[in-house]
Design an enzyme around this catalytic site. Structure first.
Site, PDB file in Angstrom:
ATOM      1  N   TYR A  26      18.825  65.192 -21.919  1.00 52.62           N
ATOM      2  CA  TYR A  26      18.162  65.561 -23.183  1.00 52.62           C
ATOM      3  C   TYR A  26      19.132  65.262 -24.333  1.00 52.62           C
ATOM      4  CZ  TYR A  26      14.306  67.994 -20.830  1.00 52.62           C
ATOM      5  OH  TYR A  26      13.205  68.291 -20.075  1.00 52.62           O
ATOM      6  N   LYS A  86      18.967  68.569 -32.413  1.00 50.61           N
ATOM      7  CA  LYS A  86      18.955  70.011 -32.709  1.00 50.61           C
ATOM      8  C   LYS A  86      20.316  70.458 -33.272  1.00 50.61           C
ATOM      9  CE  LYS A  86      14.775  71.582 -31.571  1.00 50.61           C
ATOM     10  NZ  LYS A  86      13.925  72.395 -32.430  1.00 50.61           N
TER      11      LYS A  86
END
Ligand SMILES: NC(=O)c1ccc[n+]([C@@H]2O[C@H](COP(=O)([O-])OP(=O)(O)OC[C@H]3O[C@@H](n4cnc5c(N)ncnc54)[C@H](OP(=O)(O)O)[C@@H]3O)[C@@H](O)[C@H]2O)c1
Length: 245
Positions: A152, A159
């Site tokens: 990810y 993020k």
């Protein structure tokens, strides 16, 4: 907590965590500008639930990967209510990618939805807040902002950028606008996770628990209406999972 007369714009509010946040703000008295991307029917249902609480609600579709659509969303929410007091950037792309095969399109999707959208939408709303009575912005990040996950990479790095944006916004938008973040751990099973994968997160959590969307919403309410000296902060809501590595 009384948010009567306030207006909250919640992105990704059709379902899941964004819905819980929108409903909690409505329960507290706020009228809601509810954004959705593709989930029109779910957004309509959430809007009905908000109306049933006696609040005003406006519905707004926008692709947050697109700068001009995010700008238009901000203006539409302001036009609907004449003000926005609370902005919650909850919409997010969550796509696993093996790092070595991540494409430009994969990278752009993560950064466009998770960083560019909140960046420019906050810009439009903050300008209005600063010209008016002020307000507060809450960015929903996740633990990938603090430590890397396998597969990810684009998501986690985007993020981390959203967390950096939170701190930069807090520095640049005061004194009329406060900006904070909520960092949930596992609260709602992503569709691509198996039940076994999800349950394993409970078993390995220091509290042997998973979070809930409602707890994320409670934390948003705390940051909106709690101590007004909190600015540029991120509250991690993960049962202590971050410290077990
Ligand atoms: N679920 C968890 O356990 C968990 C854990 C850590 C962090 N978080 C964070 O909490 C927030 C909400 O989580 P969630 O699980 O509810 O998120 P989600 O279901 O993965 O996505 C939330 C919404 O984002 C919207 N969205 C995605 N791409 C978009 C685009 N290009 N334009 C406009 N909207 C777009 C979608 O709206 P439509 O359906 O209308 O298209 C979707 O409903 C996210 O920021 C997530 O990173 C969640």
């Amino acid at each position: 907590m009384n948010l009567a007369g306030k207006v909250a714009l919640v992105t990704g509010g059709a379902h899941r965590v964004g819905k819980a946040i929108a409903l909690a703000l409505a329960h507290a008295g706020a009228n809601i500008a509810l954004h959705y991307g593709k989930s029109a029917a779910a957004a309509q249902k959430t809007a009905s639930e908000i109306s049933a609480l006696g609040r005003w609600v406006s519905l707004h579709q926008a692709d947050l990967a697109c700068w001009s659509e995010a700008v238009a969303l901000g203006h539409a929410a302001l036009a609907a209510f004449g003000r926005v007091d609370v902005l919650v950037n909850s919409a997010s792309s969550f796509v696993p990618n093996d790092y070595l095969s991540t494409t430009e399109a994969d990278f752009d999707l993560a950064f466009d939805v998770n960083v560019k959208g909140p960046f420019v939408l906050s810009q439009v709303i903050a300008r209005a807040m600063m010209a008016g009575e002020g307000g507060t912005i809450i960015n929903i990040v996740d633990e990938g902002a603090f430590y890397p996950w396998r597969n990810y990479v684009a998501h986690g790095v985007s993020k981390a950028a959203l967390l950096a944006l939170t701190r930069a916004q807090a520095l640049n938008l005061g004194p009329k606008v406060r900006v904070n973040a909520v960092c949930p751990g596992p609260v709602l099973k992503p569709p691509e996770y198996s039940d076994a994968q999800w349950e394993a997160l409970r078993e390995t959590n220091p509290l042997r628990a998973l979070g809930t969307a409602e707890q994320v919403a409670e934390t948003v309410l705390f940051l909106v209406a709690g101590p007004q000296f909190i600015n540029g902060e991120c509250i991690v809501l993960d049962g202590g999972r971050m410290w077990q590595r």
